[in-house]
Design a protein around this motif. Structure first.
Motif, PDB file in Angstrom:
ATOM      1  N   ASP A   5       0.821  -0.988   0.065  1.00  0.00           N
ATOM      2  CA  ASP A   5       0.200   0.556  -0.295  1.00  0.00           C
ATOM      3  C   ASP A   5       1.160   0.983  -0.182  1.00  0.00           C
ATOM      4  O   ASP A   5       0.527   2.318  -0.013  1.00  0.00           O
ATOM      5  CB  ASP A   5      -1.040   0.204   1.509  1.00  0.00           C
ATOM      6  N   THR A   6       2.529   1.184  -0.379  1.00  0.00           N
ATOM      7  CA  THR A   6       3.176   2.094  -0.663  1.00  0.00           C
ATOM      8  C   THR A   6       2.793   3.317  -1.746  1.00  0.00           C
ATOM      9  O   THR A   6       2.888   2.380  -2.630  1.00  0.00           O
ATOM     10  CB  THR A   6       4.244   2.082  -0.070  1.00  0.00           C
ATOM     11  N   PRO A   7       2.536   4.513  -1.028  1.00  0.00           N
ATOM     12  CA  PRO A   7       2.195   5.249  -2.204  1.00  0.00           C
ATOM     13  C   PRO A   7       3.597   5.425  -3.059  1.00  0.00           C
ATOM     14  O   PRO A   7       4.744   5.332  -2.594  1.00  0.00           O
ATOM     15  CB  PRO A   7       1.492   6.450  -1.672  1.00  0.00           C
ATOM     16  N   LEU A   8       3.078   5.336  -4.684  1.00  0.00           N
ATOM     17  CA  LEU A   8       4.525   6.236  -5.681  1.00  0.00           C
ATOM     18  C   LEU A   8       4.937   7.316  -5.279  1.00  0.00           C
ATOM     19  O   LEU A   8       4.218   8.247  -5.188  1.00  0.00           O
ATOM     20  CB  LEU A   8       3.809   5.302  -6.697  1.00  0.00           C
ATOM     21  N   ALA A  34      -1.331  -1.480 -15.843  1.00  0.00           N
ATOM     22  CA  ALA A  34      -1.202   0.145 -16.372  1.00  0.00           C
ATOM     23  C   ALA A  34      -0.197   0.444 -15.833  1.00  0.00           C
ATOM     24  O   ALA A  34       0.503   1.520 -16.255  1.00  0.00           O
ATOM     25  CB  ALA A  34      -2.096  -0.191 -17.196  1.00  0.00           C
ATOM     26  N   ALA A  35      -1.130   1.997 -14.940  1.00  0.00           N
ATOM     27  CA  ALA A  35      -1.253   2.606 -14.725  1.00  0.00           C
ATOM     28  C   ALA A  35      -0.380   2.733 -13.254  1.00  0.00           C
ATOM     29  O   ALA A  35       0.497   3.691 -12.892  1.00  0.00           O
ATOM     30  CB  ALA A  35      -2.231   3.384 -14.013  1.00  0.00           C
ATOM     31  N   THR A  36      -0.046   1.638 -12.594  1.00  0.00           N
ATOM     32  CA  THR A  36       1.280   1.894 -12.022  1.00  0.00           C
ATOM     33  C   THR A  36       2.615   1.746 -12.193  1.00  0.00           C
ATOM     34  O   THR A  36       3.253   1.786 -12.027  1.00  0.00           O
ATOM     35  CB  THR A  36       0.815   0.026 -11.008  1.00  0.00           C
ATOM     36  N   GLU A  37       2.636   0.335 -13.357  1.00  0.00           N
ATOM     37  CA  GLU A  37       3.283   0.474 -14.435  1.00  0.00           C
ATOM     38  C   GLU A  37       4.203   1.685 -14.766  1.00  0.00           C
ATOM     39  O   GLU A  37       5.448   2.096 -14.772  1.00  0.00           O
ATOM     40  CB  GLU A  37       3.401  -0.741 -14.984  1.00  0.00           C
ATOM     41  N   LEU A 232      -2.877  -2.174  -5.350  1.00  0.00           N
ATOM     42  CA  LEU A 232      -2.476  -1.313  -6.441  1.00  0.00           C
ATOM     43  C   LEU A 232      -3.437   0.611  -6.367  1.00  0.00           C
ATOM     44  O   LEU A 232      -2.111   1.197  -6.665  1.00  0.00           O
ATOM     45  CB  LEU A 232      -3.529  -2.039  -7.820  1.00  0.00           C
ATOM     46  N   ALA A 233      -4.755   0.345  -6.530  1.00  0.00           N
ATOM     47  CA  ALA A 233      -4.924   1.974  -6.311  1.00  0.00           C
ATOM     48  C   ALA A 233      -4.244   2.370  -5.340  1.00  0.00           C
ATOM     49  O   ALA A 233      -4.308   3.881  -4.987  1.00  0.00           O
ATOM     50  CB  ALA A 233      -6.592   1.462  -5.590  1.00  0.00           C
ATOM     51  N   ALA A 234      -4.359   2.091  -3.696  1.00  0.00           N
ATOM     52  CA  ALA A 234      -3.694   2.682  -2.866  1.00  0.00           C
ATOM     53  C   ALA A 234      -2.165   3.279  -3.280  1.00  0.00           C
ATOM     54  O   ALA A 234      -1.688   3.887  -2.438  1.00  0.00           O
ATOM     55  CB  ALA A 234      -3.373   1.850  -1.660  1.00  0.00           C
ATOM     56  N   ARG A 235      -1.137   2.028  -3.760  1.00  0.00           N
ATOM     57  CA  ARG A 235      -0.161   2.490  -4.374  1.00  0.00           C
ATOM     58  C   ARG A 235      -0.173   4.073  -5.152  1.00  0.00           C
ATOM     59  O   ARG A 235       0.007   5.011  -4.816  1.00  0.00           O
ATOM     60  CB  ARG A 235       0.394   1.688  -5.508  1.00  0.00           C
ATOM     61  N   LEU A 236      -1.649   4.438  -6.051  1.00  0.00           N
ATOM     62  CA  LEU A 236      -1.758   5.580  -7.231  1.00  0.00           C
ATOM     63  C   LEU A 236      -2.370   6.599  -6.226  1.00  0.00           C
ATOM     64  O   LEU A 236      -2.659   7.971  -6.300  1.00  0.00           O
ATOM     65  CB  LEU A 236      -2.427   5.252  -7.740  1.00  0.00           C
ATOM     66  N   GLY A 237      -2.972   6.361  -5.027  1.00  0.00           N
ATOM     67  CA  GLY A 237      -3.481   7.304  -3.991  1.00  0.00           C
ATOM     68  C   GLY A 237      -4.548   7.885  -4.845  1.00  0.00           C
ATOM     69  O   GLY A 237      -5.647   7.406  -5.768  1.00  0.00           O
ATOM     70  N   PRO A 238      -4.348   9.883  -4.937  1.00  0.00           N
ATOM     71  CA  PRO A 238      -5.853  10.162  -5.143  1.00  0.00           C
ATOM     72  C   PRO A 238      -5.710  10.464  -7.039  1.00  0.00           C
ATOM     73  O   PRO A 238      -5.695  10.775  -7.880  1.00  0.00           O
ATOM     74  CB  PRO A 238      -4.886  11.941  -4.956  1.00  0.00           C
ATOM     75  N   LEU A 440      -7.953 -13.759 -15.036  1.00  0.00           N
ATOM     76  CA  LEU A 440      -7.305 -12.771 -14.371  1.00  0.00           C
ATOM     77  C   LEU A 440      -5.420 -12.637 -15.234  1.00  0.00           C
ATOM     78  O   LEU A 440      -5.420 -11.392 -14.813  1.00  0.00           O
ATOM     79  CB  LEU A 440      -7.362 -12.712 -13.125  1.00  0.00           C
ATOM     80  N   GLU A 441      -5.257 -13.663 -15.243  1.00  0.00           N
ATOM     81  CA  GLU A 441      -3.555 -13.383 -16.037  1.00  0.00           C
ATOM     82  C   GLU A 441      -4.214 -12.970 -16.877  1.00  0.00           C
ATOM     83  O   GLU A 441      -2.709 -12.368 -16.999  1.00  0.00           O
ATOM     84  CB  GLU A 441      -3.644 -14.869 -15.710  1.00  0.00           C
ATOM     85  N   GLY A 442      -5.168 -12.900 -18.013  1.00  0.00           N
ATOM     86  CA  GLY A 442      -4.912 -12.052 -19.099  1.00  0.00           C
ATOM     87  C   GLY A 442      -5.201 -10.233 -19.156  1.00  0.00           C
ATOM     88  O   GLY A 442      -4.430  -9.958 -19.591  1.00  0.00           O
ATOM     89  N   ALA A 443      -6.228 -10.125 -18.061  1.00  0.00           N
ATOM     90  CA  ALA A 443      -5.811  -8.740 -17.098  1.00  0.00           C
ATOM     91  C   ALA A 443      -4.311  -8.188 -17.380  1.00  0.00           C
ATOM     92  O   ALA A 443      -4.166  -7.246 -17.634  1.00  0.00           O
ATOM     93  CB  ALA A 443      -6.430  -8.660 -17.156  1.00  0.00           C
ATOM     94  N   VAL A 444      -3.677  -8.922 -16.328  1.00  0.00           N
ATOM     95  CA  VAL A 444      -2.738  -8.771 -15.161  1.00  0.00           C
ATOM     96  C   VAL A 444      -0.995  -8.133 -17.067  1.00  0.00           C
ATOM     97  O   VAL A 444      -0.674  -7.022 -17.277  1.00  0.00           O
ATOM     98  CB  VAL A 444      -1.942  -9.236 -14.571  1.00  0.00           C
ATOM     99  N   ARG A 445      -1.776  -9.157 -17.714  1.00  0.00           N
ATOM    100  CA  ARG A 445      -0.560  -9.858 -19.108  1.00  0.00           C
ATOM    101  C   ARG A 445      -0.510  -8.306 -20.001  1.00  0.00           C
ATOM    102  O   ARG A 445      -0.133  -7.996 -20.195  1.00  0.00           O
ATOM    103  CB  ARG A 445      -0.605 -10.988 -19.736  1.00  0.00           C
ATOM    104  N   SER A 446      -2.319  -7.939 -20.136  1.00  0.00           N
ATOM    105  CA  SER A 446      -2.472  -6.964 -21.883  1.00  0.00           C
ATOM    106  C   SER A 446      -2.245  -5.787 -20.239  1.00  0.00           C
ATOM    107  O   SER A 446      -1.459  -4.904 -21.222  1.00  0.00           O
ATOM    108  CB  SER A 446      -3.888  -6.609 -21.713  1.00  0.00           C
ATOM    109  N   GLY A 447      -2.088  -5.437 -19.018  1.00  0.00           N
ATOM    110  CA  GLY A 447      -1.606  -3.470 -18.362  1.00  0.00           C
ATOM    111  C   GLY A 447      -0.405  -3.690 -19.149  1.00  0.00           C
ATOM    112  O   GLY A 447       0.297  -2.872 -18.826  1.00  0.00           O
ATOM    113  N   ARG A 448       0.762  -5.578 -18.623  1.00  0.00           N
ATOM    114  CA  ARG A 448       1.702  -5.033 -18.872  1.00  0.00           C
ATOM    115  C   ARG A 448       2.360  -4.267 -20.188  1.00  0.00           C
ATOM    116  O   ARG A 448       3.237  -3.493 -20.793  1.00  0.00           O
ATOM    117  CB  ARG A 448       2.925  -6.569 -18.229  1.00  0.00           C
ATOM    118  N   ARG A 449       1.686  -5.588 -20.648  1.00  0.00           N
ATOM    119  CA  ARG A 449       1.963  -4.882 -22.207  1.00  0.00           C
ATOM    120  C   ARG A 449       1.473  -3.495 -22.799  1.00  0.00           C
ATOM    121  O   ARG A 449       2.439  -2.966 -23.753  1.00  0.00           O
ATOM    122  CB  ARG A 449       0.791  -6.687 -23.317  1.00  0.00           C
ATOM    123  N   VAL A 450       0.624  -3.035 -22.833  1.00  0.00           N
ATOM    124  CA  VAL A 450      -0.089  -1.859 -22.775  1.00  0.00           C
ATOM    125  C   VAL A 450       1.064  -1.161 -22.236  1.00  0.00           C
ATOM    126  O   VAL A 450       1.231   0.030 -22.672  1.00  0.00           O
ATOM    127  CB  VAL A 450      -1.502  -1.552 -22.949  1.00  0.00           C
TER     128      VAL A 450
END
Length: 458
Positions: A5-8, A34-37, A232-238, A440-450
């Motif tokens: 939960d550590t903010p980026l 995708a957003a966190t990466e 993941l959302a906690a890392r991105l915060g506001p 779920l695995e496909g969703a994660v892989r698509s986020g990394r790809r994009v």
């Protein structure tokens, strides 16, 4: 390394490419991965989510003071390596899906009990069905299904038409729609046979997808699949903004303007992490050269029903909680009792055409029909202390679950442009992944790809 939960950090080094800002539309597994990466590489990211929660088609349901059940996406297996890595990074653990005990089957006039999960139907007929599916699946090009030999014929053929041509034994014809409902929440009349074969190939094959121990349904995320998105959302915060359905994405030479119900956001690029039917409803300017869906693209037909009891009583009678049923509403059930939570949870899956019928009932009828059927299958059950229905068929911000169903002609029409950026607009979501499509695995892989695509832009 940051904690779950550590903010980026605000002073993360800037991106090495030409993109310094991005708007990500959709706060499910794909969008938040995708957003966190991107944020970790210094891109200024804003995530817009239509719902008042993150998670998308992963939705946690509280069933006791300290127990959660998955009202949406739930299962994972050992081949889901990207998801396992993400869980480890977020300090989340897997818990086994409980399958100890005998199964119940209601495929004829009376329910029966037998060891294992193989139904009391003609073994030769089901063997022929699975062999035909295996042979067909082996021909599919998983990286480009539309280039599969004979793709045009397969893509124009519905699964129902395929069954009518190739399945002669009544037991095989009875079981095939139940199998499709369990595997991919599909109505055979609405999905192309190329999509069925691709889905099975993409997910690791028929036997892997269908298996609990050693298969794609082996585990769940302890405490619920929704936790991945929350952490993941906690890392991105506001930077994650809820209650902002996106209406339009307009581009020019300098960037994109994303307009939501609450405001406008300017960025270098937009990432659309939405199911195809939702992505198609956005106003794009310039317009898309190829739509994301067609009038043949169907919603995944799934309604999940959770019956909560003071304890998993079926276990005391040597039963696993697993059942398969020829008539609805509950076409299958599984024991989803959270470990150590002090309750028993029987999850019922209402899929295919039955999902539309059940979703149209009033809440009292939904409860009475589901409870009555559960009690017939498991006569030891008392009245449930909790009852929950999650209707994904009519969910306005998913338009179906587990994933969109590609109908006749869809792979030929949309496959070649499934991941191709539209100028400054990029695409994510489990429906854009040719690996573990719909999972779920496909969703994660698509986020990394994009994220990699965006970072590689000049």
């Amino acid at each position: 390394m940051t904690g779950p939960d550590t903010p980026l950090a605000a002073d993360t080094p800037g991106p090495s490419g030409g993109v310094t800002s991005a708007v990500v539309v959709g706060a499910g597994y794909a969008g938040l991965t995708a957003a966190t990466e991107l944020a970790a590489r210094g891109v200024d990211v804003t995530v817009l989510e239509a719902r008042d929660r993150v998670g998308g088609r992963a939705y946690g349901l509280r069933v006791s003071a300290d127990g959660w059940a998955d009202a949406g996406a739930a299962y994972l297996g050992d081949r889901h390596t990207e998801l396992h890595a993400l869980m480890a990074e977020l300090d989340l653990k897997a818990t086994p899906t409980t399958m100890d005990g005998a199964s119940r089957f209601a495929l004829g006039s009376e329910a029966s009990t037998r060891d294992g999960r193989f139904p009391p139907l003609n073994a030769v007929a089901l063997g022929d069905l699975f062999e035909r599916l295996d042979d067909l699946t082996a021909t599919v090009r998983p990286d480009a299904p539309w280039l599969t030999p004979g793709a045009e014929e397969l893509d124009l053929l519905t699964a129902r038409e395929w069954a009518e041509r190739h399945l002669t034994h009544p037991d095989a014809r009875l079981f095939f729609p139940l199998f499709l409902g369990e595997m991919m929440a599909a109505d055979p009349a609405r999905v192309s046979m190329l999509h069925v074969a691709f889905y099975l190939r993409s997910g690791g094959g028929l036997r892997y997808l269908n298996a609990f121990e050693g298969g794609a349904q082996q585990d769940r995320i302890d405490g619920g699949a929704h936790q991945v998105c929350e952490r993941l959302a906690a890392r991105l915060g506001p930077r994650v903004r809820l209650g902002e359905p996106v209406l339009a994405v307009h581009q020019d030479d300098e960037g994109v303007t994303v307009r939501s119900a609450r405001g406008e956001y300017r960025a270098d690029v937009a990432v659309m992490a939405l199911p195809p039917l939702l992505a198609d409803a956005v106003d794009y300017r310039p317009g898309l050269p190829v739509r994301r869906a067609s009038d043949r693209t169907a919603r995944g037909c799934a309604v999940k029903v959770h019956l909560v009891y003071p304890a998993p009583y079926w276990r005391d009678h040597g039963l696993s909680g697993w059942s398969v049923n020829a008539e609805g509403p509950l076409l299958s059930t599984v024991d989803d009792s959270p470990a150590g939570a002090g309750v028993g949870v029987l999850t019922g899956f209402v899929t295919g055409a039955e999902a539309h019928r059940y979703a149209a009932l009033d809440p009292r009828e939904q409860r009475s029909t589901a409870v009555e059927q559960a009690t017939r299958l498991f006569p030891m059950l008392p009245e449930p202390v909790g009852f929950h229905v999650t209707d994904w068929v009519n969910d306005p911000y998913s338009k179906g679950c587990y994933a969109a169903l590609f109908g006749p002609g869809d792979w030929l029409r949309h496959g070649p442009t499934l991941t191709e950026p539209h100028l400054r607009v990029h695409w994510a979501g489990t429906e854009t992944s040719t690996e573990f499509f719909g999972l779920l695995e496909g969703a994660v892989r698509s986020g990394r790809r994009v994220a990699a695509e965006v970072l590689a832009r000049p």
